[in-house]
Design a protein around this motif. Structure first.
Motif, mmCIF file in Angstrom:
data_model
loop_
_atom_site.group_PDB
_atom_site.id
_atom_site.type_symbol
_atom_site.label_atom_id
_atom_site.label_comp_id
_atom_site.label_asym_id
_atom_site.label_seq_id
_atom_site.Cartn_x
_atom_site.Cartn_y
_atom_site.Cartn_z
ATOM 1 N N LEU A 184 0.853 -1.181 0.000
ATOM 2 C CA LEU A 184 0.000 0.000 0.000
ATOM 3 C C LEU A 184 0.893 1.237 0.000
ATOM 4 C CD1 LEU A 184 -2.755 -1.035 2.592
ATOM 5 C CD2 LEU A 184 -2.482 -1.692 0.184
ATOM 6 N N ALA A 185 0.866 1.958 -1.112
ATOM 7 C CA ALA A 185 1.782 3.091 -1.279
ATOM 8 C C ALA A 185 1.131 4.431 -0.983
ATOM 9 C CB ALA A 185 2.347 3.102 -2.698
ATOM 10 N N SER A 186 -0.140 4.595 -1.356
ATOM 11 C CA SER A 186 -0.786 5.896 -1.148
ATOM 12 C C SER A 186 -2.284 5.700 -0.964
ATOM 13 C CB SER A 186 -0.537 6.820 -2.350
ATOM 14 O OG SER A 186 -1.169 6.289 -3.518
ATOM 15 N N ILE A 187 -2.929 6.699 -0.389
ATOM 16 C CA ILE A 187 -4.382 6.711 -0.248
ATOM 17 C C ILE A 187 -4.879 8.099 -0.622
ATOM 18 C CG2 ILE A 187 -4.156 7.205 2.232
ATOM 19 C CD1 ILE A 187 -6.867 5.759 2.604
ATOM 20 N N GLY A 188 -5.757 8.142 -1.613
ATOM 21 C CA GLY A 188 -6.248 9.431 -2.102
ATOM 22 C C GLY A 188 -5.142 10.309 -2.642
ATOM 23 N N GLU A 200 -6.219 6.858 9.982
ATOM 24 C CA GLU A 200 -6.821 8.195 10.008
ATOM 25 C C GLU A 200 -7.499 8.527 8.677
ATOM 26 O OE1 GLU A 200 -3.764 10.907 11.034
ATOM 27 O OE2 GLU A 200 -3.562 10.196 13.113
ATOM 28 N N GLU A 201 -6.833 8.213 7.572
ATOM 29 C CA GLU A 201 -7.387 8.513 6.253
ATOM 30 C C GLU A 201 -8.623 7.666 5.952
ATOM 31 O OE1 GLU A 201 -6.494 10.899 4.098
ATOM 32 O OE2 GLU A 201 -5.061 11.606 5.603
ATOM 33 N N LEU A 202 -8.586 6.402 6.356
ATOM 34 C CA LEU A 202 -9.761 5.541 6.160
ATOM 35 C C LEU A 202 -10.950 6.073 6.950
ATOM 36 C CD1 LEU A 202 -8.172 1.954 6.337
ATOM 37 C CD2 LEU A 202 -9.005 3.140 4.285
ATOM 38 N N GLN A 203 -10.686 6.510 8.173
ATOM 39 C CA GLN A 203 -11.766 7.028 9.012
ATOM 40 C C GLN A 203 -12.341 8.310 8.435
ATOM 41 O OE1 GLN A 203 -12.691 5.059 11.248
ATOM 42 N NE2 GLN A 203 -14.124 6.219 12.526
ATOM 43 N N ALA A 204 -11.456 9.146 7.900
ATOM 44 C CA ALA A 204 -11.912 10.418 7.328
ATOM 45 C C ALA A 204 -12.782 10.204 6.096
ATOM 46 C CB ALA A 204 -10.711 11.286 6.972
ATOM 47 N N ALA A 205 -12.548 9.102 5.379
ATOM 48 C CA ALA A 205 -13.315 8.832 4.155
ATOM 49 C C ALA A 205 -14.718 8.318 4.450
ATOM 50 C CB ALA A 205 -12.564 7.832 3.294
ATOM 51 N N ARG A 235 -12.993 2.416 10.409
ATOM 52 C CA ARG A 235 -13.148 1.899 9.044
ATOM 53 C C ARG A 235 -11.997 0.962 8.719
ATOM 54 N NH1 ARG A 235 -18.231 2.526 7.714
ATOM 55 N NH2 ARG A 235 -17.592 1.944 5.596
ATOM 56 N N GLN A 236 -12.313 -0.153 8.051
ATOM 57 C CA GLN A 236 -11.336 -1.197 7.774
ATOM 58 C C GLN A 236 -11.394 -1.630 6.318
ATOM 59 O OE1 GLN A 236 -12.438 -4.340 10.436
ATOM 60 N NE2 GLN A 236 -11.901 -3.217 12.285
#
Length: 368
Positions: A184-188, A200-205, A235-236
């Motif tokens: 997993l290299a990046s999210i958004g 944190e990013e998963l929760q924010a989405a 979020r998972q």
């Protein structure tokens, strides 16, 4: 001539001899019952019991060597000579899937103040095999060593890279989207720095799909991944993740027949001392225990009473204990051992350096 007369034997007595005969039978019965009880008692003591006995194990100096080989070896970076001891501590565990303990051993454990007796199910999950326990302990030790290096380099301000990769699917949420080995290299579009950032990013989405930049077989690609809410609301992705590290030089550990994650903090301190000029310990004898994460947070462990006893028996003056274990330390500290409370690698290093510089240990945070 008179012949001598033969007298007839007296008639048997009617009273006391009969009582003696009855008493003899009773004595033989009692002796037989006692013998049987003793035999059954020894058999019962030899029978396996559903308990685990923890007793003090050896302490190993992370700054020293075992069978002529340094416990910590560094290649590709300058190292410095040191002295003193930063002992990792261990526990002998008898019982469980690998070897059952007898009732006699359990009784011995209850009577020995340096040992603890625990229900087997409090230590091992039901149905686990000895082979599975051994494999898990070995893997946890290997993982703790990698994380210890990360924590040590972070403490020293030495940069390194870490990557999150998929170790397996925990749910069908992203089956066919994510696979084992995907990095997993990046999210958004934002680079993933660590697990906390990803969470944190998963929760924010929220419940919206997320764009994940991944590497698969060395090739970059972007996938759209769904998330679900866990029991705690987090979020998972429905996958198991593992962290791999890319360090700027090689650090290896030479230590056999020791498993589990509880040596992490002492490994990290040993690496810090090896990579820095001077003597972190000031030549003093420290021991300790505690898990560690890449950010340097120290976690609770089991068997701390046995570890303190083992450390003191080999001459340790100071013991670094996880703050979360202080309740278990109370009333179990061996004479002559000062137990210092630490919650992070930075606190552990500061405690060691403080004592080495002559600071009064009584002024440092301690377990009661």
């Amino acid at each position: 001539m008179l012949e001598p007369q033969q007298s007839s034997p007296p008639p048997p007595a009617a009273g006391p001899p009969a009582r003696a005969e009855k008493s003899g039978r009773a004595s033989r019965t009692l002796m037989g019952a006692t013998t049987a009880a003793v035999v059954l008692g020894f058999v019962a003591l030899a029978l396996p019991a559903p308990f685990v006995v923890e007793s003090p194990g050896p302490a190993i100096n992370t700054l020293g060597s075992v069978d002529g080989t340094a416990v910590i070896r560094v290649q590709g970076h300058e190292t410095f000579p040191t002295s003193g001891s930063l002992d990792l501590t261990t526990v002998y565990v008898s019982g469980g899937p690998e070897r059952e303990v007898s009732t006699f051993e359990v009784l011995q454990g209850w009577l020995d103040p340096s040992q603890d007796v625990l229900p087997e199910e409090a230590v091992y999950r039901r149905g686990v095999s000895g082979e599975q326990v051994s494999e898990q302990n070995t893997q946890e030790m290997a993982d703790s060593q990698s994380v210890a290096v990360a924590a040590a380099l972070g403490n020293l301000g030495i940069a390194y890279e870490q990557k999150l990769s998929v170790a397996g699917l925990a749910a069908p949420t992203n089956e066919g989207v994510l696979g084992v080995g995907d990095v997993l290299a990046s999210i958004g579009g934002t680079p993933i720095t660590d697990l906390a950032m990803l969470r944190e990013e998963l929760q924010a989405a929220g419940d919206a799909p997320v764009a994940l930049g991944i590497e698969r077989g060395g090739e970059p690609r972007t996938v759209e991944a769904a998330t679900t809410a866990g029991e705690d609301g987090q979020r998972q992705l429905g996958v198991y993740l593992q962290t791999t590290y890319d360090f700027p030089f090689q650090v290896s550990f030479d230590l056999d027949n020791v498993g589990g994650p509880s040596a992490g903090m002492m490994f990290a301190l040993g690496v810090v001392d090896t990579l820095t000029p001077g003597e972190l310990t000031g030549g003093r004898h420290f021991a300790g225990t505690g898990t560690i994460d890449a950010d340097g947070n120290v976690g609770a462990i089991g068997g701390i009473a046995q570890k303190m006893a083992g450390a003191r028996s080999l001459g340790a003056e100071y013991f670094l204990a996880p703050a979360e274990n202080c309740a278990a330390v109370a009333g179990r500290i061996p004479d002559g051992l000062t137990v210092l409370k630490v919650a992070t690698l930075a606190e552990a290093r500061a405690a060691v350096e403080g004592v080495a510089a002559g600071k009064d240990a009584a002024s440092l945070p301690a377990c009661p």
